[in-house]
Design a protein around this motif. Sequence first.
Motif, PDB file in Angstrom:
ATOM      1  N   VAL A  16       0.835  -1.208   0.000  1.00  0.00           N
ATOM      2  CA  VAL A  16       0.000   0.000   0.000  1.00  0.00           C
ATOM      3  C   VAL A  16       0.863   1.248   0.000  1.00  0.00           C
ATOM      4  O   VAL A  16       0.597   2.208  -0.730  1.00  0.00           O
ATOM      5  CB  VAL A  16      -0.965  -0.021   1.209  1.00  0.00           C
ATOM      6  CG1 VAL A  16      -1.644   1.327   1.389  1.00  0.00           C
ATOM      7  CG2 VAL A  16      -1.993  -1.120   1.041  1.00  0.00           C
ATOM      8  N   ILE A  17       1.922   1.240   0.788  1.00  0.00           N
ATOM      9  CA  ILE A  17       2.820   2.399   0.825  1.00  0.00           C
ATOM     10  C   ILE A  17       3.475   2.607  -0.536  1.00  0.00           C
ATOM     11  O   ILE A  17       3.556   3.743  -1.033  1.00  0.00           O
ATOM     12  CB  ILE A  17       3.891   2.221   1.923  1.00  0.00           C
ATOM     13  CG1 ILE A  17       3.245   2.336   3.303  1.00  0.00           C
ATOM     14  CG2 ILE A  17       5.006   3.241   1.772  1.00  0.00           C
ATOM     15  CD1 ILE A  17       4.158   1.959   4.447  1.00  0.00           C
ATOM     16  N   LEU A  19       2.355   1.684  -3.485  1.00  0.00           N
ATOM     17  CA  LEU A  19       1.381   2.135  -4.479  1.00  0.00           C
ATOM     18  C   LEU A  19       1.011   3.598  -4.270  1.00  0.00           C
ATOM     19  O   LEU A  19       0.790   4.329  -5.232  1.00  0.00           O
ATOM     20  CB  LEU A  19       0.136   1.263  -4.426  1.00  0.00           C
ATOM     21  CG  LEU A  19       0.314  -0.146  -4.976  1.00  0.00           C
ATOM     22  CD1 LEU A  19      -0.945  -0.967  -4.735  1.00  0.00           C
ATOM     23  CD2 LEU A  19       0.635  -0.098  -6.454  1.00  0.00           C
ATOM     24  N   ARG A  20       0.947   4.048  -3.026  1.00  0.00           N
ATOM     25  CA  ARG A  20       0.609   5.452  -2.745  1.00  0.00           C
ATOM     26  C   ARG A  20       1.748   6.403  -3.094  1.00  0.00           C
ATOM     27  O   ARG A  20       1.508   7.571  -3.345  1.00  0.00           O
ATOM     28  CB  ARG A  20       0.218   5.621  -1.286  1.00  0.00           C
ATOM     29  CG  ARG A  20      -1.114   5.007  -0.995  1.00  0.00           C
ATOM     30  CD  ARG A  20      -1.552   5.345   0.403  1.00  0.00           C
ATOM     31  NE  ARG A  20      -3.003   5.364   0.385  1.00  0.00           N
ATOM     32  CZ  ARG A  20      -3.734   6.405   0.711  1.00  0.00           C
ATOM     33  NH1 ARG A  20      -3.167   7.510   1.093  1.00  0.00           N
ATOM     34  NH2 ARG A  20      -5.035   6.348   0.654  1.00  0.00           N
ATOM     35  N   SER A  21       2.977   5.890  -3.087  1.00  0.00           N
ATOM     36  CA  SER A  21       4.109   6.769  -3.390  1.00  0.00           C
ATOM     37  C   SER A  21       4.178   7.127  -4.867  1.00  0.00           C
ATOM     38  O   SER A  21       4.853   8.073  -5.230  1.00  0.00           O
ATOM     39  CB  SER A  21       5.425   6.121  -2.946  1.00  0.00           C
ATOM     40  OG  SER A  21       5.730   5.020  -3.772  1.00  0.00           O
ATOM     41  N   GLY A  22       3.493   6.382  -5.710  1.00  0.00           N
ATOM     42  CA  GLY A  22       3.408   6.736  -7.114  1.00  0.00           C
ATOM     43  C   GLY A  22       4.397   6.051  -8.022  1.00  0.00           C
ATOM     44  O   GLY A  22       4.212   6.030  -9.225  1.00  0.00           O
ATOM     45  N   HIS A  28       9.568  -2.899  -5.363  1.00  0.00           N
ATOM     46  CA  HIS A  28       8.151  -2.821  -5.043  1.00  0.00           C
ATOM     47  C   HIS A  28       7.400  -3.994  -5.676  1.00  0.00           C
ATOM     48  O   HIS A  28       6.522  -4.581  -5.036  1.00  0.00           O
ATOM     49  CB  HIS A  28       7.561  -1.503  -5.533  1.00  0.00           C
ATOM     50  CG  HIS A  28       8.270  -0.305  -4.996  1.00  0.00           C
ATOM     51  ND1 HIS A  28       8.246   0.905  -5.640  1.00  0.00           N
ATOM     52  CD2 HIS A  28       9.028  -0.122  -3.897  1.00  0.00           C
ATOM     53  CE1 HIS A  28       8.959   1.784  -4.946  1.00  0.00           C
ATOM     54  NE2 HIS A  28       9.441   1.167  -3.879  1.00  0.00           N
ATOM     55  N   CYS A  32       5.196  -6.978  -3.813  1.00  0.00           N
ATOM     56  CA  CYS A  32       3.842  -7.350  -4.220  1.00  0.00           C
ATOM     57  C   CYS A  32       3.761  -8.827  -4.592  1.00  0.00           C
ATOM     58  O   CYS A  32       2.780  -9.508  -4.273  1.00  0.00           O
ATOM     59  CB  CYS A  32       3.373  -6.485  -5.387  1.00  0.00           C
ATOM     60  SG  CYS A  32       3.094  -4.769  -4.925  1.00  0.00           S
TER      61      CYS A  32
END
Length: 64
Positions: A16-17, A19-22, A28, A32
């Motif tokens: 989640v972190i 994916l939120r960082s862009g 990453h 996942c």
Amino acid sequence: MAISISVVLLFLILAVIFLRSGGLKFSHALVCMLLGFFLAGTSMAPTIHSGLTATADIVSSLRP
């Protein structure tokens, strides 16, 4: 069982972190992938599988 659930939660939080960082880097994507691998070994795996199967059946039955 308690260790695998805590590992799943750790990888879920990291995913989640990330994916939120862009930006999704190789590290990453590896996190996942490990999240999916550990989720497959939990008791939630049959529920996730049946949910994905039901969703795929609904989408395949749609006519444009």
